[in-house]
Design a protein around this motif. Structure first.
Motif, PDB file in Angstrom:
ATOM      1  N   ILE A 129       0.912  -1.109  -0.032  1.00 29.67           N
ATOM      2  CA  ILE A 129       0.053  -0.044  -0.118  1.00 29.67           C
ATOM      3  C   ILE A 129       0.903   1.232  -0.163  1.00 29.67           C
ATOM      4  N   THR A 130       0.621   2.135  -0.862  1.00 30.88           N
ATOM      5  CA  THR A 130       1.344   3.553  -0.964  1.00 30.88           C
ATOM      6  C   THR A 130       0.510   4.643  -0.331  1.00 30.88           C
ATOM      7  N   LEU A 131       0.854   5.520   0.445  1.00 27.79           N
ATOM      8  CA  LEU A 131      -0.280   6.704   0.636  1.00 27.79           C
ATOM      9  C   LEU A 131       0.656   7.861   0.075  1.00 27.79           C
ATOM     10  N   ARG A 132      -0.293   9.057  -0.233  1.00 26.84           N
ATOM     11  CA  ARG A 132       0.372   9.977  -0.991  1.00 26.84           C
ATOM     12  C   ARG A 132      -0.404  11.406  -0.564  1.00 26.84           C
ATOM     13  N   ALA A 133       0.461  12.323  -0.372  1.00 23.71           N
ATOM     14  CA  ALA A 133      -0.163  13.657  -0.125  1.00 23.71           C
ATOM     15  C   ALA A 133       0.268  14.538  -1.503  1.00 23.71           C
ATOM     16  N   LYS A 134      -0.416  15.289  -2.312  1.00 24.82           N
ATOM     17  CA  LYS A 134      -0.153  16.154  -3.063  1.00 24.82           C
ATOM     18  C   LYS A 134      -0.725  17.756  -3.122  1.00 24.82           C
ATOM     19  N   TRP A 135       0.169  18.535  -3.153  1.00 23.16           N
ATOM     20  CA  TRP A 135      -0.135  20.013  -3.023  1.00 23.16           C
ATOM     21  C   TRP A 135       0.239  20.509  -4.388  1.00 23.16           C
ATOM     22  N   ASN A 136      -0.750  21.305  -5.027  1.00 22.26           N
ATOM     23  CA  ASN A 136      -0.671  22.089  -6.205  1.00 22.26           C
ATOM     24  C   ASN A 136      -0.183  23.569  -5.561  1.00 22.26           C
ATOM     25  N   VAL A 137       1.083  23.837  -6.080  1.00 16.51           N
ATOM     26  CA  VAL A 137       1.672  25.097  -5.640  1.00 16.51           C
ATOM     27  C   VAL A 137       1.103  26.292  -6.573  1.00 16.51           C
ATOM     28  N   ALA A 138       1.021  26.032  -7.775  1.00 13.83           N
ATOM     29  CA  ALA A 138       0.553  27.094  -9.007  1.00 13.83           C
ATOM     30  C   ALA A 138      -0.147  26.533  -9.984  1.00 13.83           C
ATOM     31  N   GLY A 139      -1.069  27.004 -10.555  1.00  9.91           N
ATOM     32  CA  GLY A 139      -1.417  26.468 -11.916  1.00  9.91           C
ATOM     33  C   GLY A 139      -2.795  25.586 -11.721  1.00  9.91           C
ATOM     34  N   ASN A 140      -3.407  25.449 -10.735  1.00  8.76           N
ATOM     35  CA  ASN A 140      -4.721  24.528 -10.621  1.00  8.76           C
ATOM     36  C   ASN A 140      -5.608  24.847 -11.343  1.00  8.76           C
ATOM     37  N   ASP A 141      -5.892  26.309 -11.458  1.00 11.38           N
ATOM     38  CA  ASP A 141      -7.103  26.649 -12.203  1.00 11.38           C
ATOM     39  C   ASP A 141      -6.596  27.448 -13.425  1.00 11.38           C
ATOM     40  N   THR A 142      -5.497  27.250 -14.130  1.00 15.25           N
ATOM     41  CA  THR A 142      -5.231  27.966 -15.284  1.00 15.25           C
ATOM     42  C   THR A 142      -4.916  26.839 -16.384  1.00 15.25           C
ATOM     43  N   GLY A 144      -2.368  26.746 -18.336  1.00 10.98           N
ATOM     44  CA  GLY A 144      -0.740  27.353 -18.859  1.00 10.98           C
ATOM     45  C   GLY A 144       0.017  26.242 -17.747  1.00 10.98           C
ATOM     46  N   PHE A 145       1.131  26.994 -17.630  1.00  9.36           N
ATOM     47  CA  PHE A 145       2.291  26.349 -16.432  1.00  9.36           C
ATOM     48  C   PHE A 145       1.503  26.134 -15.190  1.00  9.36           C
ATOM     49  N   ALA A 146       1.945  24.553 -14.775  1.00  7.89           N
ATOM     50  CA  ALA A 146       1.394  24.362 -13.376  1.00  7.89           C
ATOM     51  C   ALA A 146       2.499  23.511 -12.740  1.00  7.89           C
ATOM     52  N   TRP A 147       2.563  23.542 -11.509  1.00  7.48           N
ATOM     53  CA  TRP A 147       3.724  22.668 -10.750  1.00  7.48           C
ATOM     54  C   TRP A 147       3.157  22.475  -9.614  1.00  7.48           C
ATOM     55  N   GLY A 148       3.628  21.386  -8.706  1.00  7.46           N
ATOM     56  CA  GLY A 148       3.172  20.958  -7.350  1.00  7.46           C
ATOM     57  C   GLY A 148       4.399  20.158  -6.784  1.00  7.46           C
ATOM     58  N   LEU A 149       3.703  19.670  -5.519  1.00  2.82           N
ATOM     59  CA  LEU A 149       4.741  18.668  -4.683  1.00  2.82           C
ATOM     60  C   LEU A 149       4.162  17.606  -4.343  1.00  2.82           C
ATOM     61  N   MET A 150       4.573  16.342  -4.032  1.00  6.53           N
ATOM     62  CA  MET A 150       4.097  15.122  -3.742  1.00  6.53           C
ATOM     63  C   MET A 150       5.083  14.339  -2.930  1.00  6.53           C
ATOM     64  N   ALA A 151       4.589  13.724  -1.714  1.00  8.35           N
ATOM     65  CA  ALA A 151       4.998  12.807  -1.057  1.00  8.35           C
ATOM     66  C   ALA A 151       4.418  11.519  -0.734  1.00  8.35           C
ATOM     67  N   ASP A 152       5.241  10.561  -0.920  1.00 11.69           N
ATOM     68  CA  ASP A 152       4.834   9.026  -0.967  1.00 11.69           C
ATOM     69  C   ASP A 152       5.423   8.217   0.268  1.00 11.69           C
ATOM     70  N   LEU A 153       4.483   7.490   0.815  1.00 10.61           N
ATOM     71  CA  LEU A 153       4.928   6.437   1.672  1.00 10.61           C
ATOM     72  C   LEU A 153       4.384   5.135   1.403  1.00 10.61           C
ATOM     73  N   LYS A 154       5.295   4.325   1.185  1.00 13.46           N
ATOM     74  CA  LYS A 154       5.105   2.783   0.774  1.00 13.46           C
ATOM     75  C   LYS A 154       5.084   1.964   2.226  1.00 13.46           C
ATOM     76  N   LEU A 155       3.963   1.369   2.261  1.00 15.60           N
ATOM     77  CA  LEU A 155       3.713   0.443   3.673  1.00 15.60           C
ATOM     78  C   LEU A 155       4.015  -1.018   3.091  1.00 15.60           C
ATOM     79  N   PRO A 156       5.011  -1.865   4.240  1.00 15.82           N
ATOM     80  CA  PRO A 156       5.287  -3.299   3.310  1.00 15.82           C
ATOM     81  C   PRO A 156       4.138  -4.291   3.894  1.00 15.82           C
TER      82      PRO A 156
END
Length: 277
Positions: A129-142, A144-156
């Motif tokens: 199982i993998t858990l994820r958090a995603k944050w859109n830093v800019a461009g979610n409602d445009t 054009g250019f958009a970028w974000g950050l993600m963090a994953d944690l895999k559970l064994p």
């Protein structure tokens, strides 16, 4: 990640994203106060390619992204491996305007390895199982250019023979951008922390680049290159596929990944669906 973007000047979009706050139709909404159906963003997906999108699911809504099935085949130095996956899925939950949570589940996997020495060995069962958090830093409602950050944690959580029994994680920076001629693009760079068979921890640097466009009113296509530096070895694939939109909240897809280096499976075939609720 496949979506339609309008071609705009990159520099202008970067300046706008930095100097001017976005005015979002999702502002004021959250998990407990969903965005009304008539104000939903155009649906974007993290599948079928390996390049994750920087866009988040609308607050208060759920997006299911699932393979009906996938099949990988690989052969190296007389050893052949076949892996099946049945209905593995990613459940994405829109928490706030620019934040989502996700969980990846693999209900059933089957791996078969054939070696000259040991013959045929098979392993099957539930995957990690993998858990994820995603944050859109800019461009979610445009468008054009958009970028974000993600963090994953895999559970064994995988059955014996399907995983390494270790907690592992990753951080990633996904981007989306407009290209000339009706094309759109996506890219991602990520750093993964994994373990060797001996239990030693190591870092893997992953980079992807994808391009896509509409082929008709409802059908789209994409091409993608992926590359990973794993313990000094290069692992690369060339991927391609098709998407088919069915209304505003459903998308079908299929595709194939070809290994360009020994560390990647020779071929991976998949077909799946995305459904927004």
């Amino acid at each position: 990640m496949y979506l339609t973007l309008q071609a705009r000047r990159f520099y202008a979009l970067v300046v706008v994203s930095i100097d001017a706050p976005e005015v979002s139709a999702q502002s004021g909404h959250a998990w407990a106060k969903p965005v009304p159906p008539e104000r939903l963003r155009t649906m974007t997906t993290d599948r079928p390619d390996s390049t994750e999108s920087p866009y988040t699911v609308d607050p208060g809504h759920v997006q299911l992204e699932m393979d009906f099935a996938n099949l990988s085949r690989d052969r190296q130095k007389g050893v052949s491996a076949t892996e099946w996956g049945v209905v593995p899925f990613n459940l994405r939950l829109g928490l706030t305007t620019n934040l989502e949570a996700g969980v990846f589940l693999a209900p059933y996997q089957e791996v078969t390895i054939v070696t000259p020495a040991a013959g045929r060995e098979s392993y099957s069962g539930f995957g990690d199982i993998t858990l994820r958090a995603k944050w859109n830093v800019a461009g979610n409602d445009t468008d054009g250019f958009a970028w974000g950050l993600m963090a994953d944690l895999k559970l064994p959580t995988a059955a014996a023979g399907l995983g390494n029994g270790k907690f592992e994680g990753a951080v990633a920076l996904p981007m989306a951008f407009a290209l000339p001629g009706g094309w759109d693009g996506g890219a991602m760079t990520a750093l993964e922390v994994v373990h060797t068979d001996s239990g030693r921890r190591r870092a893997v640097w992953v980079n992807t680049l994808a391009v896509g466009r509409d082929l008709s009113a409802k059908v789209g296509g994409f091409l993608e290159l992926t590359s990973a530096t794993d313990d000094g070895r290069q692992v690369a694939t060339f991927n391609g596929g098709l998407t088919r939109r069915v209304g505003l909240n459903v998308q079908l897809d299929c595709g194939v990944n070809f290994g360009l280096a020994r560390g990647a499976p020779d071929q991976t075939y998949f077909a799946g669906i995305t459904r927004r609720y």
